[in-house]
Design a protein around this motif. Structure first.
Motif, mmCIF file in Angstrom:
data_model
loop_
_atom_site.group_PDB
_atom_site.id
_atom_site.type_symbol
_atom_site.label_atom_id
_atom_site.label_comp_id
_atom_site.label_asym_id
_atom_site.label_seq_id
_atom_site.Cartn_x
_atom_site.Cartn_y
_atom_site.Cartn_z
ATOM 1 N N LEU A 1 0.823 -1.202 0.000
ATOM 2 C CA LEU A 1 0.000 0.000 0.000
ATOM 3 C C LEU A 1 0.863 1.262 0.000
ATOM 4 C CD1 LEU A 1 -2.935 -0.961 2.412
ATOM 5 C CD2 LEU A 1 -2.713 -1.325 -0.045
ATOM 6 N N ALA A 2 2.027 1.200 0.641
ATOM 7 C CA ALA A 2 2.954 2.337 0.594
ATOM 8 C C ALA A 2 3.429 2.581 -0.830
ATOM 9 C CB ALA A 2 4.139 2.089 1.527
ATOM 10 N N ASP A 3 3.707 1.509 -1.571
ATOM 11 C CA ASP A 3 4.062 1.652 -2.989
ATOM 12 C C ASP A 3 2.897 2.255 -3.770
ATOM 13 O OD1 ASP A 3 6.534 0.547 -2.496
ATOM 14 O OD2 ASP A 3 6.124 -1.366 -3.475
ATOM 15 N N GLY A 4 1.677 1.781 -3.466
ATOM 16 C CA GLY A 4 0.509 2.323 -4.138
ATOM 17 C C GLY A 4 0.365 3.816 -3.921
ATOM 18 N N ILE A 5 0.612 4.259 -2.702
ATOM 19 C CA ILE A 5 0.556 5.686 -2.399
ATOM 20 C C ILE A 5 1.580 6.453 -3.233
ATOM 21 C CG2 ILE A 5 1.056 7.385 -0.574
ATOM 22 C CD1 ILE A 5 -0.194 5.304 1.403
ATOM 23 N N GLU A 6 2.772 5.882 -3.380
ATOM 24 C CA GLU A 6 3.821 6.543 -4.178
ATOM 25 C C GLU A 6 3.400 6.681 -5.637
ATOM 26 O OE1 GLU A 6 7.855 8.164 -3.814
ATOM 27 O OE2 GLU A 6 6.527 7.335 -2.315
ATOM 28 N N TYR A 7 2.769 5.638 -6.182
ATOM 29 C CA TYR A 7 2.301 5.700 -7.574
ATOM 30 C C TYR A 7 1.220 6.766 -7.740
ATOM 31 C CZ TYR A 7 4.720 1.244 -8.367
ATOM 32 O OH TYR A 7 5.661 0.247 -8.484
ATOM 33 N N VAL A 8 0.307 6.832 -6.792
ATOM 34 C CA VAL A 8 -0.760 7.829 -6.888
ATOM 35 C C VAL A 8 -0.175 9.235 -6.803
ATOM 36 C CG1 VAL A 8 -2.859 8.721 -5.802
ATOM 37 C CG2 VAL A 8 -2.509 6.254 -5.986
ATOM 38 N N ARG A 9 0.767 9.429 -5.898
ATOM 39 C CA ARG A 9 1.403 10.746 -5.785
ATOM 40 C C ARG A 9 2.115 11.132 -7.084
ATOM 41 N NH1 ARG A 9 4.037 9.696 0.221
ATOM 42 N NH2 ARG A 9 2.178 10.232 1.450
ATOM 43 N N ALA A 10 2.811 10.174 -7.705
ATOM 44 C CA ALA A 10 3.533 10.463 -8.950
ATOM 45 C C ALA A 10 2.555 10.827 -10.064
ATOM 46 C CB ALA A 10 4.374 9.256 -9.356
ATOM 47 N N ALA A 11 1.455 10.101 -10.147
ATOM 48 C CA ALA A 11 0.480 10.374 -11.200
ATOM 49 C C ALA A 11 -0.179 11.735 -10.993
ATOM 50 C CB ALA A 11 -0.580 9.266 -11.223
#
Length: 526
Positions: A227-237
């Motif tokens: 989920l931490a990785d998911g948060i990083e992807y959302v922030r990048a997008a």
């Protein structure tokens, strides 16, 4: 036998109301298909239709894999899942020096659009859902799939499936990364934007805890770091200019399912609850689909044994049951012989039959979230959630998932857990049937599926023929346009598609990006 959870806390001998003191079902559970989605992302879950039954396949040549896909479809598979060989996963062609000895070994070798045509020959791509386990070159394989679909006359709006496309977990647990993290995140954002326009039904990423679990992560670590990785992807997008509700509904996740059924059910429920809250509160997502953690599950390959492999049939059935009780959207059940070699046709069919028995011969699809309100499952769900949130806060303290990766945090945490498990198995504190208890004096003979070593030579020959036949000038022009996009801010997928259509190879496309972006070399390798 240990009476601890996989995440490391003690099981209570008896669970009762005292374990749920202050528990408010309206807040913690809600209704199925409603926030916080603890009880599942859809109101009816499996009561009207079962989960998607996927079988992971791919080995040797595209023609051999295509034959296996047709066998699986004939057996009732509802979705295909493609395994690629190591050179393809790393963005190298079969004739590259570094590929020698690995071509077609752990998956299918795909070098160009020619191979992709063969892989999906006579498979109607508007009628099947295809998941592709590919990460750093995920954009390349997705575009090859789209090009083959276009040749079949299938519009991009009709294509359904998933690319794994989760590079951050490669830096943590698996290692098939190519470019540095910043550039990898840029490419993933380009994929999100491209699919919004060109492939609106495609799941653009499968954010994966599976490989972390296979490397030794506990259930709490698995969902926390995923989920931490998911948060990083959302922030990048979002930083790239995308609105969260434009892409978040197409995010999906990928988790393991172990034999520890109760904790696995709790893990899946906790993950949904955490993700819904993060998307609502941190990213202000408004679309309910943006809050839904939809996930694919694969049974735990790391728990399979080469000793008494038929016992794996039992393990896989229990693992599959845990995934279904936890509310998975699709499921791959491992074949009993996968600890020895690539699965045989019979073993793959038995793995699919396991899912079909669960779906059609049991009563677990008759009601939604059958464990809701269980003292033990609700208590475990709260405990896994609390442990995962604590780990996620530690990741944030580093500055987010990428910063934590660069400092080795997730990797070190998982390695500690893996070492603890190995010690428990070696001491027989953790029982593994057939391995450290209930052993046989002599194992039964087994004939594994073997990959023909001539495959590499065949692929090299196909590449030589392709390069002789194609318009090299068109390939060079398209690759130059791809490099220009990579140096600037244009979406890389449009020139990449042109290059692949001109019959540029997977390796040539990845090399063009390597030339511009470089490759990632972890600091601890110096």
């Amino acid at each position: 036998m240990s009476h601890q959870t996989e995440s490391g806390w003690d099981f209570a001998p008896v669970y009762g109301p005292d374990k749920l003191e202050g528990f408010d079902p309206a807040v913690k559970l809600g209704e199925p298909g409603e926030y916080p989605y603890t009880r599942g992302v859809y109101p009816t879950m499996y009561t009207q239709r079962p989960w998607t039954m996927r079988q992971y396949a791919g080995f040797g040549t595209a023609a051999e894999s295509n034959q296996r896909y047709h066998q699986l479809i004939d057996a009732g598979t509802m979705g295909l899942s493609v395994a690629f060989d190591l050179p393809t996963q790393m963005g190298y062609d079969s004739d590259a020096e570094i590929s020698h000895g690995e071509v077609g070994k752990v998956g299918v070798a795909i070098d160009s659009i020619d191979d992709m045509r063969v892989l999906f020959d006579r498979i109607p791509l508007d009628q099947v859902s295809t998941s592709m386990t590919i990460n750093a070159p995920g954009s390349v394989l997705l575009l090859l799939y789209q090009l083959v679909a276009e040749e079949q006359g299938v519009d991009g709006g009709k294509l359904t499936g998933t690319i794994q496309n989760d590079v951050l977990k490669e830096y943590i647990a698996r290692g098939t990364y190519i470019y540095p993290p910043k550039e990898s995140l840029r490419l993933i954002s380009d994929i999100f934007a491209y699919c919004k326009t060109e492939l609106p039904r495609w799941n653009t990423i499968s954010i994966s805890g599976y490989h972390m679990a296979e490397a030794g992560a506990t259930p709490a670590q698995e969902i926390a770091f995923t989920l931490a990785d998911g948060i990083e992807y959302v922030r990048a997008a979002v930083a790239s200019g995308l609105d969260v509700d434009e892409f978040a509904p197409r995010l999906s996740f990928f988790f393991v399912s172990r034999t520890t059924l109760l904790e696995e059910v709790a893990k899946f429920r906790a993950a949904r609850r955490i993700w819904a809250q993060v998307m609502r509160d941190e990213f202000n997502a408004k679309n309910p689909k943006s809050l839904m953690l939809r996930f694919h599950t694969q049974t735990a390959g790391v728990q399979l044994t080469a000793q008494q492999p038929e016992v794996n049939l039992v393990r896989v059935a229990v693992q599959g049951l845990a995934a279904v009780l936890g509310g998975t959207q699709s499921l791959h059940t491992n074949s009993y012989d996968e600890a020895i070699a690539l699965p045989t046709e019979k073993a793959a069919r038995l793995a699919l039959r396991t899912q079909q028995v669960l779906a059609y011969e049991t009563d677990i699809t008759a009601t939604v979230d059958p464990f809701a309100g269980s003292y033990v499952v609700e208590a475990l769900t709260d405990e896994v959630e609390a442990a995962a949130r604590e780990l996620m806060e530690q990741v944030e303290d580093f500055g987010g998932a990428v910063a934590a990766i660069e400092q080795g945090f997730q990797k070190q945490e998982i390695e500690r857990s893996a070492y603890r498990i190995a010690q428990q198995i070696d001491s027989a504190e953790r029982v593994v049937v057939g391995l450290n208890k209930f052993k046989l004096a002599e194992e039964d003979a087994y004939e594994p599926l073997r990959v023909d070593p001539a495959i590499e030579a065949q692929q090299v020959e196909r590449l030589a023929r392709l390069r002789a036949e194609r318009d090299q000038g068109a390939v060079d022009k398209a690759l130059d346009e791809l490099k220009a996009a990579a140096r600037g801010s244009d979406n890389c997928l449009y020139p990449m598609k042109d290059a692949l259509k001109a019959r540029a190879t997977v390796g040539e496309v990845c090399d063009a990006l390597r030339e511009v972006w470089g490759v990632y070399i972890p600091a601890d390798t110096f």
